[in-house]
Scaffold this motif. Structure first.
Motif, PDB file in Angstrom:
ATOM      1  N   SER A 188       0.742  -1.256  -0.077  1.00  0.00           N
ATOM      2  CA  SER A 188       0.008  -0.260   0.078  1.00  0.00           C
ATOM      3  C   SER A 188       0.921   1.166  -0.021  1.00  0.00           C
ATOM      4  CB  SER A 188      -0.891  -0.033   1.138  1.00  0.00           C
ATOM      5  OG  SER A 188      -0.098   0.209   2.361  1.00  0.00           O
ATOM      6  N   LEU A 189       0.185   2.286  -0.567  1.00  0.00           N
ATOM      7  CA  LEU A 189       0.983   3.630  -0.601  1.00  0.00           C
ATOM      8  C   LEU A 189      -0.008   4.415   0.209  1.00  0.00           C
ATOM      9  CD1 LEU A 189       3.065   5.863  -1.469  1.00  0.00           C
ATOM     10  CD2 LEU A 189       1.787   5.814  -3.699  1.00  0.00           C
TER      11      LEU A 189
ATOM     12  N   ALA B 194       5.780   9.812   1.516  1.00  0.00           N
ATOM     13  CA  ALA B 194       5.282   8.621   0.999  1.00  0.00           C
ATOM     14  C   ALA B 194       5.625   7.294   1.891  1.00  0.00           C
ATOM     15  CB  ALA B 194       5.798   8.382  -0.498  1.00  0.00           C
ATOM     16  N   GLU B 195       4.517   6.604   2.306  1.00  0.00           N
ATOM     17  CA  GLU B 195       4.564   5.492   3.075  1.00  0.00           C
ATOM     18  C   GLU B 195       4.246   4.150   2.265  1.00  0.00           C
ATOM     19  OE1 GLU B 195       4.095   7.243   7.403  1.00  0.00           O
ATOM     20  OE2 GLU B 195       2.436   6.193   6.648  1.00  0.00           O
ATOM     21  N   PHE B 196       5.242   3.576   2.133  1.00  0.00           N
ATOM     22  CA  PHE B 196       4.939   2.205   1.248  1.00  0.00           C
ATOM     23  C   PHE B 196       5.212   1.300   2.369  1.00  0.00           C
ATOM     24  CE2 PHE B 196       7.039   5.021  -1.650  1.00  0.00           C
ATOM     25  CZ  PHE B 196       6.242   4.686  -3.144  1.00  0.00           C
TER      26      PHE B 196
ATOM     27  N   VAL C 228       8.316   1.524   4.517  1.00  0.00           N
ATOM     28  CA  VAL C 228       9.256   2.526   3.982  1.00  0.00           C
ATOM     29  C   VAL C 228       8.695   3.885   3.833  1.00  0.00           C
ATOM     30  CG1 VAL C 228      10.792   3.165   2.051  1.00  0.00           C
ATOM     31  CG2 VAL C 228      10.572   0.676   2.742  1.00  0.00           C
ATOM     32  N   SER C 229       9.384   4.823   4.715  1.00  0.00           N
ATOM     33  CA  SER C 229       8.856   6.414   4.716  1.00  0.00           C
ATOM     34  C   SER C 229      10.051   7.143   3.816  1.00  0.00           C
ATOM     35  CB  SER C 229       8.609   6.761   6.107  1.00  0.00           C
ATOM     36  OG  SER C 229       7.634   6.122   6.717  1.00  0.00           O
ATOM     37  N   LEU C 230       9.538   7.636   2.822  1.00  0.00           N
ATOM     38  CA  LEU C 230      10.462   8.647   1.931  1.00  0.00           C
ATOM     39  C   LEU C 230       9.974   9.962   1.858  1.00  0.00           C
ATOM     40  CD1 LEU C 230      10.900   6.132  -0.926  1.00  0.00           C
ATOM     41  CD2 LEU C 230      12.361   6.443   0.947  1.00  0.00           C
TER      42      LEU C 230
END
Length: 255
Positions: A163-164, A183-185, A252-254
């Motif tokens: 999910s994004l 953006a959190e994947f 993952v947070s970008l």
């Protein structure tokens, strides 16, 4: 006496650094040597596949050869990426792009694998589009590594999802000076999970899970280490939560 001990320690530290440099150079050189013949194997294979029809009795063999050659090439490329990171020669090369459409294209390549493995694969992302700047090559490696791991450890009829989620944020410890979109994947699987005594080591280079449930799927221990370093190159963070028997969640947070 104290000065002599300090001098010995300094010499030993310098020797260890030199050994590390020699090892990195060796891995980089041998990786380049592997990459050329692998590319020369893949090229005619892809031509044979393109020219073969669905009823060709050799098509299945070609596909198996192609899949394994690509896997080897991917491992070689990961070693080269690690060498570049160690030498501080890898830089972000950001370009404008639609990150939501990017996610859809990455996950589409796993749809056939999900069908083949009889795994329920779900993709959740915001509607519409979001144009922003990111390094597509490195982000693709991050997501491919996480999804590949999720599929590798998830049994038939299991579940894998990605999910994004987008949310506005402001400057924080990442050192960014202005507001940005975070953006959190999230990649979740229903695999065997990670033992609590090993969860803090899974991002260590060459670390492999010592678990009878995962032994047959054992890898090189490179993928997650490379993933973390690529995420940190983006000034992002990666975290994992897991419970044995109930699967794992990587986030993952970008910026």
């Amino acid at each position: 006496q104290l000065k002599n001990e300090q001098k010995v320690r300094r010499i030993k530290a310098e020797q260890l650094q030199e050994i590390d440099r020699l090892k990195s150079r060796f891995f980089a050189n041998i990786s380049h040597e592997f990459r050329t013949p692998l590319t020369l194997i893949l090229s005619p294979l892809e031509k044979l596949l393109a020219e073969s029809t669905e009823d060709n009795r050799h098509r299945g063999l070609y596909q198996t050869m192609q899949r394994n050659a690509r896997r080897l090439l991917n491992l070689v490329n990961q070693l080269l990426d690690l060498s570049k990171l160690e030498a501080r020669k890898m830089k972000l090369e950001t370009q404008p792009g639609d990150v939501i459409d990017f996610l859809r294209r990455i996950t589409a390549s796993f749809a056939s694998l999900a069908e083949e493995r009889k795994i329920n694969f779900q993709v959740q992302s915001p509607a519409g589009s979001l144009w922003t700047c990111y390094d597509a090559d490195k982000l693709e490696k991050v997501l491919n590594n996480l999804l590949s791991n999720a599929f590798k450890f998830t049994p038939q009829h299991g579940d894998v999802s990605i999910s994004l989620r987008l949310k506005p944020s402001s400057a924080n410890s990442n050192g960014l000076n202005s507001a940005y979109i975070l953006a959190e994947f999230s990649v979740r699987d229903s695999g065997p999970g990670i033992p609590s005594d090993q969860i803090n080591r899974i991002f260590d280079r060459f670390h492999q899970l010592d678990n009878s449930l995962t032994r047959e799927q054992e890898g090189t221990g490179i993928g997650l280490s490379l993933t973390r370093e690529l995420v940190e190159l983006h000034q992002g963070t990666i975290a994992v939560t897991s419970e044995p028997g109930k699967g794992s969640l990587f986030m993952v947070s970008l910026p």
